[in-house]
Design a protein around this motif. Structure first.
Motif, PDB file in Angstrom:
ATOM      1  N   GLU A 283      17.047  52.310  40.975  1.00  0.00           N
ATOM      2  CA  GLU A 283      16.662  54.040  39.996  1.00  0.00           C
ATOM      3  C   GLU A 283      16.194  53.570  39.497  1.00  0.00           C
ATOM      4  O   GLU A 283      15.132  54.644  39.048  1.00  0.00           O
ATOM      5  N   ALA A 284      14.970  52.399  38.364  1.00  0.00           N
ATOM      6  CA  ALA A 284      13.927  52.428  37.662  1.00  0.00           C
ATOM      7  C   ALA A 284      13.106  52.957  38.641  1.00  0.00           C
ATOM      8  O   ALA A 284      12.000  54.299  37.730  1.00  0.00           O
ATOM      9  N   PHE A 285      13.342  53.060  40.055  1.00  0.00           N
ATOM     10  CA  PHE A 285      11.586  53.088  40.844  1.00  0.00           C
ATOM     11  C   PHE A 285      12.088  54.710  41.047  1.00  0.00           C
ATOM     12  O   PHE A 285      11.687  55.234  40.378  1.00  0.00           O
ATOM     13  N   GLN A 286      12.865  55.000  41.454  1.00  0.00           N
ATOM     14  CA  GLN A 286      13.267  56.669  40.862  1.00  0.00           C
ATOM     15  C   GLN A 286      12.478  57.385  39.473  1.00  0.00           C
ATOM     16  O   GLN A 286      11.839  58.125  39.605  1.00  0.00           O
TER      17      GLN A 286
ATOM     18  N   LEU B 177       3.299  50.658  41.984  1.00  0.00           N
ATOM     19  CA  LEU B 177       4.466  50.022  40.748  1.00  0.00           C
ATOM     20  C   LEU B 177       4.264  48.935  42.309  1.00  0.00           C
ATOM     21  O   LEU B 177       3.072  49.002  43.333  1.00  0.00           O
ATOM     22  N   HIS B 178       5.045  48.285  41.812  1.00  0.00           N
ATOM     23  CA  HIS B 178       5.230  47.089  42.886  1.00  0.00           C
ATOM     24  C   HIS B 178       6.071  47.952  44.469  1.00  0.00           C
ATOM     25  O   HIS B 178       7.114  48.404  44.213  1.00  0.00           O
TER      26      HIS B 178
ATOM     27  N   SER C  70      13.039  57.193  22.947  1.00  0.00           N
ATOM     28  CA  SER C  70      14.109  55.407  22.756  1.00  0.00           C
ATOM     29  C   SER C  70      15.276  55.168  21.567  1.00  0.00           C
ATOM     30  O   SER C  70      16.091  54.769  22.225  1.00  0.00           O
ATOM     31  N   ILE C  71      15.034  56.152  20.765  1.00  0.00           N
ATOM     32  CA  ILE C  71      16.687  54.881  19.307  1.00  0.00           C
ATOM     33  C   ILE C  71      16.924  56.489  20.511  1.00  0.00           C
ATOM     34  O   ILE C  71      18.694  56.219  19.910  1.00  0.00           O
ATOM     35  N   LEU C  72      16.663  58.102  20.952  1.00  0.00           N
ATOM     36  CA  LEU C  72      18.097  59.064  21.033  1.00  0.00           C
ATOM     37  C   LEU C  72      18.496  58.428  22.609  1.00  0.00           C
ATOM     38  O   LEU C  72      19.865  59.006  22.707  1.00  0.00           O
ATOM     39  N   ARG C  73      18.073  57.842  23.277  1.00  0.00           N
ATOM     40  CA  ARG C  73      18.207  57.340  24.740  1.00  0.00           C
ATOM     41  C   ARG C  73      19.871  56.337  24.891  1.00  0.00           C
ATOM     42  O   ARG C  73      19.388  55.385  23.116  1.00  0.00           O
ATOM     43  N   ALA C  74      20.442  56.487  25.784  1.00  0.00           N
ATOM     44  CA  ALA C  74      21.389  55.523  25.617  1.00  0.00           C
ATOM     45  C   ALA C  74      21.028  53.853  26.206  1.00  0.00           C
ATOM     46  O   ALA C  74      20.168  53.931  26.902  1.00  0.00           O
ATOM     47  N   GLN C  75      21.954  53.028  25.610  1.00  0.00           N
ATOM     48  CA  GLN C  75      21.150  51.572  25.834  1.00  0.00           C
ATOM     49  C   GLN C  75      21.456  51.470  26.543  1.00  0.00           C
ATOM     50  O   GLN C  75      22.945  52.191  26.963  1.00  0.00           O
ATOM     51  N   GLY C  76      20.310  50.394  27.512  1.00  0.00           N
ATOM     52  CA  GLY C  76      20.827  49.928  29.207  1.00  0.00           C
ATOM     53  C   GLY C  76      20.728  50.715  30.034  1.00  0.00           C
ATOM     54  O   GLY C  76      20.219  49.970  31.140  1.00  0.00           O
ATOM     55  N   SER C  77      19.924  52.517  30.357  1.00  0.00           N
ATOM     56  CA  SER C  77      19.647  52.447  31.348  1.00  0.00           C
ATOM     57  C   SER C  77      17.879  52.817  31.364  1.00  0.00           C
ATOM     58  O   SER C  77      17.041  52.691  29.958  1.00  0.00           O
ATOM     59  N   PHE C  78      17.463  52.344  32.301  1.00  0.00           N
ATOM     60  CA  PHE C  78      16.125  52.169  32.213  1.00  0.00           C
ATOM     61  C   PHE C  78      15.338  53.390  31.835  1.00  0.00           C
ATOM     62  O   PHE C  78      15.471  54.739  32.427  1.00  0.00           O
TER      63      PHE C  78
ATOM     64  N   ASP D 209      10.260  44.910  38.124  1.00  0.00           N
ATOM     65  CA  ASP D 209      11.625  45.552  37.072  1.00  0.00           C
ATOM     66  C   ASP D 209      11.248  47.034  36.480  1.00  0.00           C
ATOM     67  O   ASP D 209      12.088  47.731  35.499  1.00  0.00           O
ATOM     68  N   GLY D 210       9.690  46.996  37.162  1.00  0.00           N
ATOM     69  CA  GLY D 210       9.459  48.641  36.323  1.00  0.00           C
ATOM     70  C   GLY D 210       9.054  48.331  34.526  1.00  0.00           C
ATOM     71  O   GLY D 210       8.717  49.590  34.244  1.00  0.00           O
ATOM     72  N   TYR D 211       8.924  47.145  34.525  1.00  0.00           N
ATOM     73  CA  TYR D 211       8.597  47.400  33.154  1.00  0.00           C
ATOM     74  C   TYR D 211       6.609  46.922  33.499  1.00  0.00           C
ATOM     75  O   TYR D 211       6.279  47.026  32.228  1.00  0.00           O
ATOM     76  N   THR D 212       6.034  46.582  34.646  1.00  0.00           N
ATOM     77  CA  THR D 212       4.764  47.088  34.603  1.00  0.00           C
ATOM     78  C   THR D 212       4.549  47.697  35.271  1.00  0.00           C
ATOM     79  O   THR D 212       4.805  47.048  36.606  1.00  0.00           O
TER      80      THR D 212
END
Lengths: 512, 155, 333
Positions: free
Chosen positions: C275-278, C265-266, C27-35, C94-97
């Motif tokens: 995008e998040a879905f994929q 998923l929803h 999570s730290i390595l990943r770029a911010q903003g992307s899902f 939004d994919g967070y659940t």
């Protein structure tokens, strides 16, 4: 029945990894702390420890989890005694006498009695497990609805002794509780009394309702009092009094034994377990005690009966789990999951092939019980400082803790709302002489009664009597129950007669 | 005024009994409305009827003789004491119904402050400090072991 | 000797810690903003300790690894998963659940018998690895030897056998199909209703009821105490002996599969957050195919097979359609 080979194998297993024992203490402490928090169930505590055991070997993993099980079993008794909060349904009967003892300033003794009875009950239950695992398991599956109905009725007998001075109010409270306990979807799929509220489909949330009836209602009524124990001198925290409480428990070995046997047997029945066994044991002890009238006013025997039964249910539940590979409740389900993680599957073949593991489990639980005595002493000593907190702090704090617990166990505001409704109801009931405990017993047993009565009706095609004649175990339970009632009636008459004679002779001597 | 000791009405008890009887009758009617099959009413109907009979037996207790032992048993709080009890019940209701909407942190803190005041803590700074500390302690304590997060607003 | 063991254990514990930390690391390595850029919640509409809870907890570390964000499991049990399903749909899409549930039979049951305010399309099943089935069984020491025995006796006298099952279940529907096909008076049979699969299985194994119809996977620990008579599937499952429903009632027969459990998923995410879905679908696929995951879950008797969204959603829809035909039966009364 005991195979020496397996026993020595068990010792080899237990001593192979001395470090496994390091998990005993943290397990007990985690169990105690979690168990003492209202609304945090044994299952929850174990579910949270489960991932940590992934990286352990089998033995430490099982020792760790069973230690939590044992610790949490006793942890629930601490708030039950000190504040009258049954954090789990297995501590309900503990509140009946434990809390009055605390209010009288006998909190030290009450906690000591509870601890000793728990430890002793746990030991006895594992001892029984040692001998009874095979017979218990062969009987458990054969228990049909009529037997379960008999057990539930046995529990309902408690209503008679909880009724107090106004019999009709006591019975009304009990029957009202039973009715509330049947709200929701019944076993045949009929949905009643939910008023369209989805969470009532599973019935009224039991633990929040119990906490409301038994605890929150009391606290509300205490608002005009300054301390839990009114006499300042009695508010002391005394180690020696806790120890004397420990000793008290051992003065009544028959109560502990009876409690333990009831606990093991009822605990072995899947889905019933410790929530009923403590009520049955309490009820039987009260009925058989010469001073049964003082139960509910802080008689240590009531605490002994309740605690020995609820802690010995653990052994019964373990017997079913080991022998049949089926979980009797949430806690054993977690244990089975932990077994599975280490490629061990419970069931008849498991016992046959792994006697050493079974015995190792039993021995490690002996060790847990003994260690619990010492850890529990320290825990109880610290926890009893609650009685020195002024009520103006204690009442709001405990109400909030109960609310959090109610939320934690239900996962939604349904818990706190239930807690609130039942605390108002409980407060009003106490105020007008209705025994809230009777309502709690009804609430706990309502669905058990209905479900099994219904199934008996379905299975027998409505012909209860000829079906009943085919069920010797049910007949035995009913016979025991009736026998116990007759014995009580006889001894009561004898006592009355004696009392009459005594008073006659006294008045005669006074006259002379 | 008659010299014969009359009977008084215990209004609170009457209210409680009315609630119990009301719930029992409503439940019985609802259950009968769902289905009148045996599988639905086997226990509920007899139990409800038994409850109503018992309620009838309780009825005389609502009207004790003046000066009787039963009247002495009745609770004797001062109106001020009762007011405090109702205030606490109200505060608990606020807590139960607002937890999810305004967040556990705010609801708990408000409840603690109000309940402490009702229960008789007069030093405002002790009240605020204790309430704040206890709220934080509880939210993190329970928060770490419950299998879902508590809805929070500030913390 | 002791020290050797202790060092090993210390290493193990440390290793566990490192592994856990490592899972959180990406999570730290990943770029911010992307899902996803924050933890994801898994809603389990059952209490701790059940199959879905165990599945979610066992699978979570591998899904976490694939997503690069920690996962939090939220148990929302009650009312036959209705509360949990409703709660899940109330969360933003939004994919967070995400959801881990017994999609069948509970989603159709919620809709058909509990007036749930959702439809099948509100859910999108990514994968339903666990496919349970109804098993008709009797106690090992029963005198009933085969499904033919059962049919013969019930035909003669529908009250001759007591039948343990759960109300409003796939098992009930299957029993009614069996009765209908053999001219057995279903209404007259002596059905004994249980509140859960566990109690119904215990009653079957203990001979409390003459026969029981319950989800077959749960029977595995009791295998020695029961005699399997009929599997409601088109193939043999879990090595159970006894007949297979398509052989007994013909290949064209209807039957309802048991619980279909897995990841959802929803439904609305496909349009609202493609995008998040994929990313989520891919992550579940990656984790499901991860050999370490397969090994870990298999040892816990949990399923990891990858069927994919298309097949999973079709299976669910099929089950829902059959269940709808039997709506009167499921609603009872």
């Amino acid at each position: 029945m005991i195979e020496l080979n397996a026993v020595s194998g068990a010792f080899a297993l237990l001593s192979s990894d001395i470090n496994a024992w390091l998990y005993l203490l943290p397990g007990l402490v985690i169990g105690l702390v979690f168990g003492a928090m209202p609304g945090i169930s044994i299952t929850m505590a174990m579910a949270f420890a489960l991932p940590a055991t992934l990286y352990m070997d089998f033995l430490p993993a099982i020792i760790f989890l069973t230690a939590i099980y044992t610790g949490a079993g006793f942890g629930g008794s601490v708030p039950a005694v000190l504040m009258g909060i049954p954090g789990t349904s297995s501590a309900v009967a503990t509140t009946f006498d434990g809390y009055p003892m605390a209010r009288k300033g006998e909190h030290n003794q009450a906690l000591g009695v509870a601890l000793a009875s728990s430890v002793f009950g746990c030991l006895v239950s594992y001892l029984l497990l040692f001998f009874l695992i095979a017979p218990v398991s062969s009987v458990v599956l054969k228990l049909g609805p009529l037997e379960m109905f008999a057990v539930a009725v046995w529990g309902m007998l408690l209503l008679g002794s909880l009724a107090g001075r106004h019999m009709s109010r006591g019975l009304l409270a009990g029957v009202f509780g039973v009715l509330l306990g049947t709200i929701g979807m019944n076993t045949a799929g009929f949905i009643r009394g939910t008023m369209g509220v989805p969470w009532l489909l599973d019935g009224i949330p039991q633990i929040p309702a119990m906490m409301g009836l038994l605890a929150a209602s009391q606290l509300i009524g205490l608002i005009n009092t300054t301390y839990l124990i009114e006499d300042e001198g009695s508010r002391k925290i005394s180690f020696s009094k806790i120890l004397s409480g420990l000793k008290t428990a051992f003065v009544y070995p028959t109560i502990i034994l009876r409690g333990s046997v009831i606990g093991v047997v009822i605990g072995a029945i899947p889905g019933v377990g410790s929530s009923i066994s403590n009520l049955l044991s309490y009820s039987e002890t009260k009925r058989n005690a010469p001073d049964g009238d003082t139960f509910g006013q802080g008689n240590p025997k009531g605490v002994i009966a309740a605690e020995s039964a609820n802690s010995s249910s653990e052994g019964g539940a373990m017997a079913t789990m080991l022998a049949l590979g089926i979980p009797g409740g949430g806690a054993t389900a977690i244990l089975l999951a932990a077994f599975a993680m280490h490629n061990i599957v419970g069931g008849p073949s498991f016992i046959a092939n792994n006697k050493d593991i079974v015995y190792a489990l039993i021995f490690s639980n002996f060790a847990q019980a003994i260690l619990l005595l010492f850890v529990g002493l320290g825990f109880v000593y610290v926890a009893s400082y609650v009685v020195r907190v002024p009520l103006r702090f204690l009442i709001p704090s405990v109400l909030v803790v109960s609310t959090f617990g109610a939320y934690a166990i239900e996962g939604s505001a349904s818990g706190p709302i239930t807690l609130w409704i039942f605390s108002v109801l409980g407060w009003a009931m106490v105020r007008y002489g209705y025994p809230v405990a009777a309502a709690v017993v009804g609430l706990l047993l309502g669905s058990l009664l209905e479900g099994n009565l219904l199934r008996t009706n379905q299975i027998s095609g409505g012909d209860f009597i000829s079906y009943g004649l085919e069920r010797p175990w049910a007949l035995l339970i009913f016979a025991l129950m009736i026998g116990s009632i007759i014995m009580q009636a006889l001894s009561k008459r004898k006592k009355l007669k004696q009392a009459a004679e005594n008073s006659e002779s006294r008045s005669a001597s006074e006259a002379s | 005024m008659s010299t014969k000791p009359g009977r008084r009405v215990v209004w609170g008890h009457l209210l409680l009994l009315t609630v119990i009887v009301g719930v029992v009758i409503a439940y019985l009617l609802d259950a009968r409305g769902v289905s009148t099959r045996v599988n639905n009413l086997l226990l509920v109907q007899p139990a409800a009827i038994l409850a109503l009979i018992l309620a009838a037996l309780v009825l005389p207790g609502l009207f004790p003789q003046r000066g009787s032992a039963e009247e002495d048993e009745l609770p004797k709080e001062t109106p001020a004491d009762l007011m405090r009890i109702f205030a606490l019940i109200g505060a608990l209701a606020f807590l139960a119904f607002s937890l999810e909407t305004i967040g556990f942190d705010i609801a708990t803190f408000i409840f603690m402050v109000v309940a402490l005041a009702i229960c008789g803590e007069r030093r405002w700074w002790v009240n605020l400090l204790f309430s704040a500390l206890f709220t934080v302690f509880l939210i993190y304590g329970y928060g770490t072991i419950t299998p879902f997060p508590f809805p929070l607003t500030i913390l | 000797m002791n020290s050797k063991f202790s060092r090993r254990n210390v290493l193990k514990v440390a290793g566990g810690g490192v592994a856990m930390a490592a899972l959180g690391m990406p999570s730290i390595l990943r770029a911010q903003g992307s899902f996803p850029d924050r933890p994801i919640n898994i809603v389990v509409p059952f209490d701790t300790g059940g199959y879905n809870d165990r599945l979610a907890r066992a699978f979570a570390p591998f899904l976490q690894e694939a997503l690069g964000q920690p996962l939090t499991i939220i148990n929302r049990g009650g009312a036959g998963a209705l509360l949990g399903h409703t709660f899940f749909l109330q969360q933003p899409d939004d994919g967070y659940t995400i959801l881990c549930t017994s999609a069948a039979p509970y989603i159709p049951l919620n809709m058909l018998t509990q007036n749930a305010e959702f439809t099948l399309e509100d859910f999108y099943m990514v994968n339903l690895p666990s496919q349970d089935y109804t098993l008709l069984a009797t106690s090992a020491d029963s005198d009933i030897q085969s499904i033919d025995d059962v049919i013969t006796r019930l035909k003669e006298d529908p009250t001759s056998l007591s039948v343990g099952l759960q109300p409003a279940s796939a098992d009930l529907v299957n029993f009614s199909i069996l009765c209908e096909a053999n001219d057995i008076d279903f209404e007259a049979t002596r059905m004994v209703t249980y509140d859960g699969g566990g109690p119904a299985r215990n009653a079957t194994a203990g001979g409390v009821v003459d026969i029981g119809l319950v989800g077959g996977e749960g029977f595995l620990p009791l295998a020695e105490q029961i005699r399997p008579l009929l599997t409601f599937d088109s193939r043999q499952r879990d090595n159970w002996e006894g007949a297979i429903v398509t052989d007994v009632l013909g290949a064209e027969t209807d039957f309802v599969v048991g619980s279909q459990r897995g990841w959802g998923l929803h439904g609305s995410m496909q349009e609202s957050n493609p995008e998040a879905f994929q990313i989520l679908v891919q992550a579940i696929e990656t984790a499901s195919k991860n050999p370490a995951a397969i090994e870990a879950l298999t040892t816990q008797q949990l399923a990891t097979d990858w069927y994919g969204p298309e097949e999973s959603n079709q299976m669910l829809a099929r089950t829902a359609a059959v269940m709808e035909q039997y709506i009167d039966l499921l609603q009872g009364q």
